[in-house]
Write a protein that holds these residues in place. Structure first.
Motif, PDB file in Angstrom:
ATOM      1  N   GLY A  14     150.855  32.011 -23.243  1.00 52.94           N
ATOM      2  CA  GLY A  14     149.490  31.516 -23.107  1.00 52.94           C
ATOM      3  C   GLY A  14     148.902  30.976 -24.394  1.00 52.94           C
ATOM      4  N   ASP A  15     149.523  31.273 -25.505  1.00 50.12           N
ATOM      5  CA  ASP A  15     149.043  30.795 -26.809  1.00 50.12           C
ATOM      6  C   ASP A  15     149.414  29.330 -27.029  1.00 50.12           C
ATOM      7  N   SER A  16     148.914  28.803 -28.133  1.00 52.16           N
ATOM      8  CA  SER A  16     149.205  27.425 -28.526  1.00 52.16           C
ATOM      9  C   SER A  16     149.895  27.400 -29.882  1.00 52.16           C
ATOM     10  N   LEU A  17     150.598  26.311 -30.128  1.00 52.12           N
ATOM     11  CA  LEU A  17     151.309  26.136 -31.390  1.00 52.12           C
ATOM     12  C   LEU A  17     151.446  24.637 -31.623  1.00 52.12           C
ATOM     13  N   ARG A  18     151.381  24.220 -32.868  1.00 53.64           N
ATOM     14  CA  ARG A  18     151.584  22.804 -33.173  1.00 53.64           C
ATOM     15  C   ARG A  18     152.742  22.655 -34.149  1.00 53.64           C
ATOM     16  N   LEU A  19     153.705  21.880 -33.744  1.00 56.24           N
ATOM     17  CA  LEU A  19     154.837  21.552 -34.596  1.00 56.24           C
ATOM     18  C   LEU A  19     154.581  20.235 -35.306  1.00 56.24           C
ATOM     19  N   SER A  20     155.130  20.128 -36.500  1.00 55.71           N
ATOM     20  CA  SER A  20     155.026  18.887 -37.265  1.00 55.71           C
ATOM     21  C   SER A  20     156.412  18.440 -37.683  1.00 55.71           C
ATOM     22  N   CYS A  21     156.559  17.145 -37.826  1.00 62.92           N
ATOM     23  CA  CYS A  21     157.831  16.585 -38.295  1.00 62.92           C
ATOM     24  C   CYS A  21     157.504  15.448 -39.258  1.00 62.92           C
ATOM     25  N   ALA A  22     157.800  15.677 -40.522  1.00 67.57           N
ATOM     26  CA  ALA A  22     157.586  14.654 -41.545  1.00 67.57           C
ATOM     27  C   ALA A  22     158.829  13.778 -41.623  1.00 67.57           C
ATOM     28  N   VAL A  23     158.620  12.480 -41.593  1.00 64.39           N
ATOM     29  CA  VAL A  23     159.723  11.522 -41.567  1.00 64.39           C
ATOM     30  C   VAL A  23     159.661  10.654 -42.807  1.00 64.39           C
ATOM     31  N   SER A  24     160.733  10.641 -43.556  1.00 70.87           N
ATOM     32  CA  SER A  24     160.785   9.767 -44.725  1.00 70.87           C
ATOM     33  C   SER A  24     161.278   8.400 -44.301  1.00 70.87           C
ATOM     34  N   GLY A  25     161.059   7.408 -45.122  1.00 66.45           N
ATOM     35  CA  GLY A  25     161.573   6.092 -44.808  1.00 66.45           C
ATOM     36  C   GLY A  25     160.483   5.093 -44.507  1.00 66.45           C
ATOM     37  N   ARG A  26     160.871   3.847 -44.456  1.00 68.17           N
ATOM     38  CA  ARG A  26     159.928   2.768 -44.245  1.00 68.17           C
ATOM     39  C   ARG A  26     159.766   2.448 -42.766  1.00 68.17           C
ATOM     40  N   ALA A  27     158.726   1.719 -42.485  1.00 65.96           N
ATOM     41  CA  ALA A  27     158.495   1.204 -41.131  1.00 65.96           C
ATOM     42  C   ALA A  27     158.495   2.309 -40.086  1.00 65.96           C
ATOM     43  N   PHE A  28     157.892   3.445 -40.432  1.00 68.41           N
ATOM     44  CA  PHE A  28     157.872   4.572 -39.494  1.00 68.41           C
ATOM     45  C   PHE A  28     157.244   4.172 -38.173  1.00 68.41           C
ATOM     46  N   GLY A  29     156.243   3.309 -38.221  1.00 72.00           N
ATOM     47  CA  GLY A  29     155.545   2.931 -37.012  1.00 72.00           C
ATOM     48  C   GLY A  29     156.422   2.277 -35.972  1.00 72.00           C
ATOM     49  N   SER A  30     157.510   1.680 -36.391  1.00 73.90           N
ATOM     50  CA  SER A  30     158.409   1.013 -35.452  1.00 73.90           C
ATOM     51  C   SER A  30     159.473   1.945 -34.894  1.00 73.90           C
ATOM     52  N   TYR A  31     159.532   3.165 -35.401  1.00 77.75           N
ATOM     53  CA  TYR A  31     160.523   4.123 -34.922  1.00 77.75           C
ATOM     54  C   TYR A  31     160.068   4.770 -33.615  1.00 77.75           C
ATOM     55  N   SER A  32     161.017   5.079 -32.807  1.00 76.10           N
ATOM     56  CA  SER A  32     160.776   5.994 -31.692  1.00 76.10           C
ATOM     57  C   SER A  32     161.090   7.402 -32.208  1.00 76.10           C
ATOM     58  N   VAL A  33     160.225   8.339 -31.890  1.00 78.66           N
ATOM     59  CA  VAL A  33     160.430   9.714 -32.334  1.00 78.66           C
ATOM     60  C   VAL A  33     160.331  10.646 -31.133  1.00 78.66           C
ATOM     61  N   ALA A  34     161.069  11.716 -31.192  1.00 81.75           N
ATOM     62  CA  ALA A  34     161.134  12.622 -30.049  1.00 81.75           C
ATOM     63  C   ALA A  34     161.290  14.062 -30.496  1.00 81.75           C
ATOM     64  N   TRP A  35     160.967  14.944 -29.578  1.00 86.53           N
ATOM     65  CA  TRP A  35     161.230  16.362 -29.743  1.00 86.53           C
ATOM     66  C   TRP A  35     162.231  16.791 -28.677  1.00 86.53           C
ATOM     67  N   PHE A  36     163.204  17.545 -29.110  1.00 86.18           N
ATOM     68  CA  PHE A  36     164.161  18.187 -28.221  1.00 86.18           C
ATOM     69  C   PHE A  36     164.111  19.685 -28.496  1.00 86.18           C
ATOM     70  N   ARG A  37     164.689  20.467 -27.603  1.00 84.31           N
ATOM     71  CA  ARG A  37     164.761  21.902 -27.846  1.00 84.31           C
ATOM     72  C   ARG A  37     166.080  22.450 -27.312  1.00 84.31           C
ATOM     73  N   GLN A  38     166.483  23.548 -27.906  1.00 79.09           N
ATOM     74  CA  GLN A  38     167.730  24.163 -27.481  1.00 79.09           C
ATOM     75  C   GLN A  38     167.553  25.670 -27.459  1.00 79.09           C
ATOM     76  N   ALA A  39     167.677  26.227 -26.274  1.00 80.75           N
ATOM     77  CA  ALA A  39     167.623  27.670 -26.097  1.00 80.75           C
ATOM     78  C   ALA A  39     169.034  28.234 -26.225  1.00 80.75           C
ATOM     79  N   PRO A  40     169.163  29.511 -26.523  1.00 80.31           N
ATOM     80  CA  PRO A  40     170.490  30.117 -26.675  1.00 80.31           C
ATOM     81  C   PRO A  40     171.340  29.940 -25.423  1.00 80.31           C
ATOM     82  N   GLY A  41     172.545  29.455 -25.633  1.00 80.95           N
ATOM     83  CA  GLY A  41     173.468  29.275 -24.526  1.00 80.95           C
ATOM     84  C   GLY A  41     173.222  28.062 -23.664  1.00 80.95           C
TER      85      GLY A  41
END
Length: 124
Positions: A14-41
């Protein structure tokens, strides 16, 4: 291009959490970015994506609870996670690609750059 994910932790259901991802490099605005997750097994699965700073896409399991956003001035992408559930427990990874096409957005093998992952644990 290097990605650095942060913001994971131990929370209650029921709680909330905010993840951040800092990306180095140029032209970040043209990148597609995504979040994935992996649970054990389990395989790494798609969570959310921002396609070239235009539209956003979500897995059905998180739709309405999670929000992906980006600050192109800060080269950072966020994942706001609300109403967390036990089954959201996983290591969360951010990924980026300058050349991914829309039809491959949810395919983890289509991303060329990955962050190191951050652990999210939701206690029931």
């Amino acid at each position: 291009v290097q990605l650095q994910a942060s913001g994971g932790g131990l929370v209650q259901a029921g709680d909330s959490l905010r993840l951040s991802c800092a990306v180095s490099g140029r032209a970040f605005g043209s990148y597609s970015v995504a979040w994935f997750r992996q649970a054990p097994g389990k395989e790494r699965e798609f969570v959310a994506a921002s396609f070239r700073s235009t539209n956003t896409y979500y897995a059905d399991s998180v739709k309405g609870r999670f929000t992906i956003s980006r600050d192109n001035a800060k080269n950072t992408v966020y994942l706001q996670m609300n109403s967390l559930k036990f089954e959201d427990t996983a290591v969360y990874y951010c990924a980026a690609s300058a050349s991914i096409i829309l039809s491959q957005l949810k395919n983890r093998f289509s991303y060329s750059h990955w962050g190191q992952g951050t652990q999210v644990t939701v206690s029931s």
